[in-house]
Design a protein around this motif. Structure first.
Motif, PDB file in Angstrom:
ATOM      1  N   ALA A 267      -0.550  -4.610   2.881  1.00  0.00           N
ATOM      2  CA  ALA A 267       0.189  -3.714   1.984  1.00  0.00           C
ATOM      3  C   ALA A 267      -0.423  -2.318   1.988  1.00  0.00           C
ATOM      4  CB  ALA A 267       0.209  -4.291   0.573  1.00  0.00           C
ATOM      5  N   ILE A 268      -1.755  -2.253   1.958  1.00  0.00           N
ATOM      6  CA  ILE A 268      -2.424  -0.939   1.991  1.00  0.00           C
ATOM      7  C   ILE A 268      -2.239  -0.285   3.354  1.00  0.00           C
ATOM      8  CG2 ILE A 268      -4.686   0.193   1.915  1.00  0.00           C
ATOM      9  CD1 ILE A 268      -5.465  -1.698  -0.286  1.00  0.00           C
ATOM     10  N   SER A 269      -2.280  -1.068   4.415  1.00  0.00           N
ATOM     11  CA  SER A 269      -2.041  -0.515   5.757  1.00  0.00           C
ATOM     12  C   SER A 269      -0.636   0.060   5.861  1.00  0.00           C
ATOM     13  CB  SER A 269      -2.238  -1.611   6.815  1.00  0.00           C
ATOM     14  OG  SER A 269      -3.554  -2.096   6.824  1.00  0.00           O
ATOM     15  N   TYR A 270       0.341  -0.657   5.332  1.00  0.00           N
ATOM     16  CA  TYR A 270       1.728  -0.172   5.354  1.00  0.00           C
ATOM     17  C   TYR A 270       1.865   1.109   4.541  1.00  0.00           C
ATOM     18  CZ  TYR A 270       6.764  -0.048   4.607  1.00  0.00           C
ATOM     19  OH  TYR A 270       8.091   0.353   4.552  1.00  0.00           O
ATOM     20  N   PHE A 271       1.233   1.141   3.352  1.00  0.00           N
ATOM     21  CA  PHE A 271       1.303   2.334   2.506  1.00  0.00           C
ATOM     22  C   PHE A 271       0.685   3.537   3.210  1.00  0.00           C
ATOM     23  CE2 PHE A 271      -0.512   5.179  -0.652  1.00  0.00           C
ATOM     24  CZ  PHE A 271       0.594   5.421  -1.470  1.00  0.00           C
ATOM     25  N   GLU A 272      -0.457   3.330   3.840  1.00  0.00           N
ATOM     26  CA  GLU A 272      -1.132   4.430   4.529  1.00  0.00           C
ATOM     27  C   GLU A 272      -0.267   4.989   5.658  1.00  0.00           C
ATOM     28  OE1 GLU A 272      -3.479   5.734   2.906  1.00  0.00           O
ATOM     29  OE2 GLU A 272      -5.411   5.036   3.640  1.00  0.00           O
ATOM     30  N   LYS A 273       0.338   4.115   6.418  1.00  0.00           N
ATOM     31  CA  LYS A 273       1.114   4.568   7.579  1.00  0.00           C
ATOM     32  C   LYS A 273       2.449   5.178   7.176  1.00  0.00           C
ATOM     33  CE  LYS A 273      -0.897   1.219  10.805  1.00  0.00           C
ATOM     34  NZ  LYS A 273      -0.645   0.042  11.679  1.00  0.00           N
ATOM     35  N   GLN A 274       3.133   4.539   6.214  1.00  0.00           N
ATOM     36  CA  GLN A 274       4.484   4.969   5.890  1.00  0.00           C
ATOM     37  C   GLN A 274       4.547   6.073   4.839  1.00  0.00           C
ATOM     38  OE1 GLN A 274       7.074   3.834   7.630  1.00  0.00           O
ATOM     39  NE2 GLN A 274       5.682   2.515   8.795  1.00  0.00           N
TER      40      GLN A 274
ATOM     41  N   ILE B 188     -13.049   5.259   6.587  1.00  0.00           N
ATOM     42  CA  ILE B 188     -12.739   3.858   6.318  1.00  0.00           C
ATOM     43  C   ILE B 188     -11.252   3.611   6.558  1.00  0.00           C
ATOM     44  CG2 ILE B 188     -14.593   3.643   4.618  1.00  0.00           C
ATOM     45  CD1 ILE B 188     -12.413   3.674   2.446  1.00  0.00           C
ATOM     46  N   ASP B 189     -10.922   2.407   6.958  1.00  0.00           N
ATOM     47  CA  ASP B 189      -9.540   1.969   7.107  1.00  0.00           C
ATOM     48  C   ASP B 189      -9.442   0.526   6.633  1.00  0.00           C
ATOM     49  OD1 ASP B 189     -10.283   0.192   9.265  1.00  0.00           O
ATOM     50  OD2 ASP B 189     -10.333   1.940  10.576  1.00  0.00           O
ATOM     51  N   PRO B 190      -8.238   0.000   6.427  1.00  0.00           N
ATOM     52  CA  PRO B 190      -8.103  -1.364   5.902  1.00  0.00           C
ATOM     53  C   PRO B 190      -8.801  -2.418   6.754  1.00  0.00           C
ATOM     54  CG  PRO B 190      -6.021  -0.205   5.734  1.00  0.00           C
ATOM     55  CD  PRO B 190      -6.939   0.691   6.504  1.00  0.00           C
ATOM     56  N   HIS B 191      -8.768  -2.248   8.064  1.00  0.00           N
ATOM     57  CA  HIS B 191      -9.405  -3.241   8.929  1.00  0.00           C
ATOM     58  C   HIS B 191     -10.907  -3.307   8.695  1.00  0.00           C
ATOM     59  CE1 HIS B 191     -10.156  -5.729  12.435  1.00  0.00           C
ATOM     60  NE2 HIS B 191     -11.082  -4.862  12.831  1.00  0.00           N
ATOM     61  N   THR B 192     -11.520  -2.177   8.340  1.00  0.00           N
ATOM     62  CA  THR B 192     -12.964  -2.131   8.149  1.00  0.00           C
ATOM     63  C   THR B 192     -13.386  -2.714   6.811  1.00  0.00           C
ATOM     64  OG1 THR B 192     -13.120  -0.140   9.531  1.00  0.00           O
ATOM     65  CG2 THR B 192     -14.975  -0.616   8.079  1.00  0.00           C
ATOM     66  N   VAL B 193     -12.765  -2.269   5.728  1.00  0.00           N
ATOM     67  CA  VAL B 193     -13.240  -2.661   4.396  1.00  0.00           C
ATOM     68  C   VAL B 193     -12.610  -3.955   3.886  1.00  0.00           C
ATOM     69  CG1 VAL B 193     -13.829  -0.316   3.747  1.00  0.00           C
ATOM     70  CG2 VAL B 193     -11.529  -1.157   3.286  1.00  0.00           C
ATOM     71  N   PHE B 194     -11.487  -4.369   4.462  1.00  0.00           N
ATOM     72  CA  PHE B 194     -10.894  -5.662   4.113  1.00  0.00           C
ATOM     73  C   PHE B 194     -11.200  -6.709   5.179  1.00  0.00           C
ATOM     74  CE2 PHE B 194      -8.361  -2.735   1.597  1.00  0.00           C
ATOM     75  CZ  PHE B 194      -8.226  -3.402   0.402  1.00  0.00           C
ATOM     76  N   ASN B 195     -12.270  -6.497   5.909  1.00  0.00           N
ATOM     77  CA  ASN B 195     -12.651  -7.398   6.983  1.00  0.00           C
ATOM     78  C   ASN B 195     -12.916  -8.807   6.426  1.00  0.00           C
ATOM     79  OD1 ASN B 195     -13.707  -8.698   9.202  1.00  0.00           O
ATOM     80  ND2 ASN B 195     -15.158  -7.075   9.710  1.00  0.00           N
ATOM     81  N   PRO B 196     -12.181  -9.833   6.881  1.00  0.00           N
ATOM     82  CA  PRO B 196     -12.402 -11.195   6.369  1.00  0.00           C
ATOM     83  C   PRO B 196     -13.824 -11.687   6.583  1.00  0.00           C
ATOM     84  CG  PRO B 196     -10.353 -11.066   7.627  1.00  0.00           C
ATOM     85  CD  PRO B 196     -11.067  -9.780   7.839  1.00  0.00           C
ATOM     86  N   PHE B 197     -14.523 -11.145   7.579  1.00  0.00           N
ATOM     87  CA  PHE B 197     -15.884 -11.593   7.859  1.00  0.00           C
ATOM     88  C   PHE B 197     -16.813 -11.337   6.667  1.00  0.00           C
ATOM     89  CE2 PHE B 197     -20.167 -10.990   9.647  1.00  0.00           C
ATOM     90  CZ  PHE B 197     -20.317 -12.218  10.283  1.00  0.00           C
ATOM     91  N   ILE B 198     -16.543 -10.269   5.901  1.00  0.00           N
ATOM     92  CA  ILE B 198     -17.358  -9.996   4.712  1.00  0.00           C
ATOM     93  C   ILE B 198     -17.240 -11.149   3.725  1.00  0.00           C
ATOM     94  CG2 ILE B 198     -17.653  -8.469   2.730  1.00  0.00           C
ATOM     95  CD1 ILE B 198     -16.683  -6.171   4.507  1.00  0.00           C
ATOM     96  N   GLY B 199     -16.016 -11.610   3.512  1.00  0.00           N
ATOM     97  CA  GLY B 199     -15.816 -12.728   2.598  1.00  0.00           C
ATOM     98  C   GLY B 199     -16.373 -14.028   3.126  1.00  0.00           C
TER      99      GLY B 199
END
Length: 326
Positions: A127-134, A225-236
């Motif tokens: 959702a954040i990626s879509y908002f950023e792009k669109q 920062i971008d969504p791929h970096t800070v929402f990285n599933p590996f962190i969780g």
């Protein structure tokens, strides 16, 4: 050791570790400070995760969602509002999202809850990626105002210390007993008068507040920062692994495992990333098979028990080989 003596011991250990960590930037190299900063990040994340999930037995995979929300909040408000406000808003927004998410999915347990929290994390990221792009026409955020190294370090250290201190307090409070009751038998806890829905949402929100604050503080380590970096599933995932391997039901287990993982990460991940992932998997398997209580349950007697178990298995194997074959 009674409860009061245990509290004094835990507080003294926390005080000693805090003093050592505060002095480290004055004599440690940039590499050491960076490694310790990563370690402190996972101490805060895994301790707060274990505070709720370790007691209630709910497996949450939403840590990266709260971390990313905090990071994006910091990127948006750091320049106009300042460092303290960015941390507070990151924690607050993550808490609000956790309350809404928890109200929707905390009636589920086991695999269903884990899958749904992971699915909601991915939904927020896309959702954040879509908002950023669109809408904004970008794919990320550039951080033009960044605090100095010591400010970042002391903030993350403060969050890690606060996470452990809150864990110490909650484990000795009725709220912590309610979480333990939910983990042992939720229906029985309800019959004893525990408002399990409210307790679960509050515990989930508490975990999210720490993850959001840590995300807000750590976001400034990247200039972009971008969504791929800070929402990285590996962190969780790594937060969950650290808590489980260290001992999710213990106080000091996540801290011990965070130190081990940080050393492994800095020594192996950049040079041989495959070996690093194999090490994580091996540690998890060994913990499940031979150390279900995590690294915090490791004692000198544990090695003796392992030795006796190996000798017994060896004698059984030799006895089977000596049996006559028909």
């Amino acid at each position: 050791m009674n409860n009061r003596q245990g509290l004094v011991r835990d507080l003294l250990v926390l005080f000693g570790l805090t003093g050592w960590a505060m002095a480290l930037p004055h004599y440690g190299s940039e590499f050491v400070v960076s490694m310790v900063l990563t370690c402190l990040m996972y101490v805060a994340l895994s301790s707060s995760w274990a505070l709720f999930c370790g007691s209630s037995r709910y497996l949450s995979l939403a840590t990266s969602a709260f971390f990313g929300i905090g990071a994006y909040t910091s990127a948006l408000v750091l320049e106009p509002l300042g460092w303290g406000a960015a941390i507070a808003l990151g924690a607050g927004l993550a808490t609000v999202v956790a309350v809404v998410m928890g109200a929707a999915v905390l009636h589920l347990r086991g695999t269903y809850f884990a899958v749904l929290t992971f699915g909601m994390t991915e939904l927020i990221r896309h959702a954040i990626s879509y908002f950023e792009k669109q809408v904004t026409g970008t794919v990320g955020r550039v951080l033009t105002v960044v605090p100095d190294r010591d400010t970042i370090y002391l903030t993350v250290l403060g969050l890690a210390v606060l996470a452990v201190a809150v864990s110490i307090g909650v484990r000795r409070h009725r709220f912590g007993l309610a979480l333990l009751g939910i983990g042992a038998d939720e229906q029985r806890a309800q019959t004893l008068g525990v408002n399990t829905r409210l307790v679960k949402i509050a515990g989930f929100a508490l975990t999210a507040a720490f993850a959001g604050a840590v995300g807000a503080a750590m976001s400034v380590r990247w200039t972009y920062i971008d969504p791929h970096t800070v929402f990285n599933p590996f962190i969780g995932f790594q937060t969950v692994l650290i808590a489980l391997i260290g001992g999710a039901t213990t106080l000091w287990g996540p801290l011990i495992a965070a130190i081990v993982f940080s050393v492994l990460a800095e020594t192996l991940r950049l040079q041989v990333p495959q070996l690093y992932m194999m090490s994580l998997g091996l540690l998890l398997i060994l913990s499940v098979l031979y150390l279900p209580g995590g690294l915090a349950s490791l004692r000198w007697t544990t090695f003796g028990d392992w030795g006796r178990d190996l000798r017994r298995r060896w004698r059984l194997l030799l006895a089977r080989e000596d049996e006559p074959r028909g």
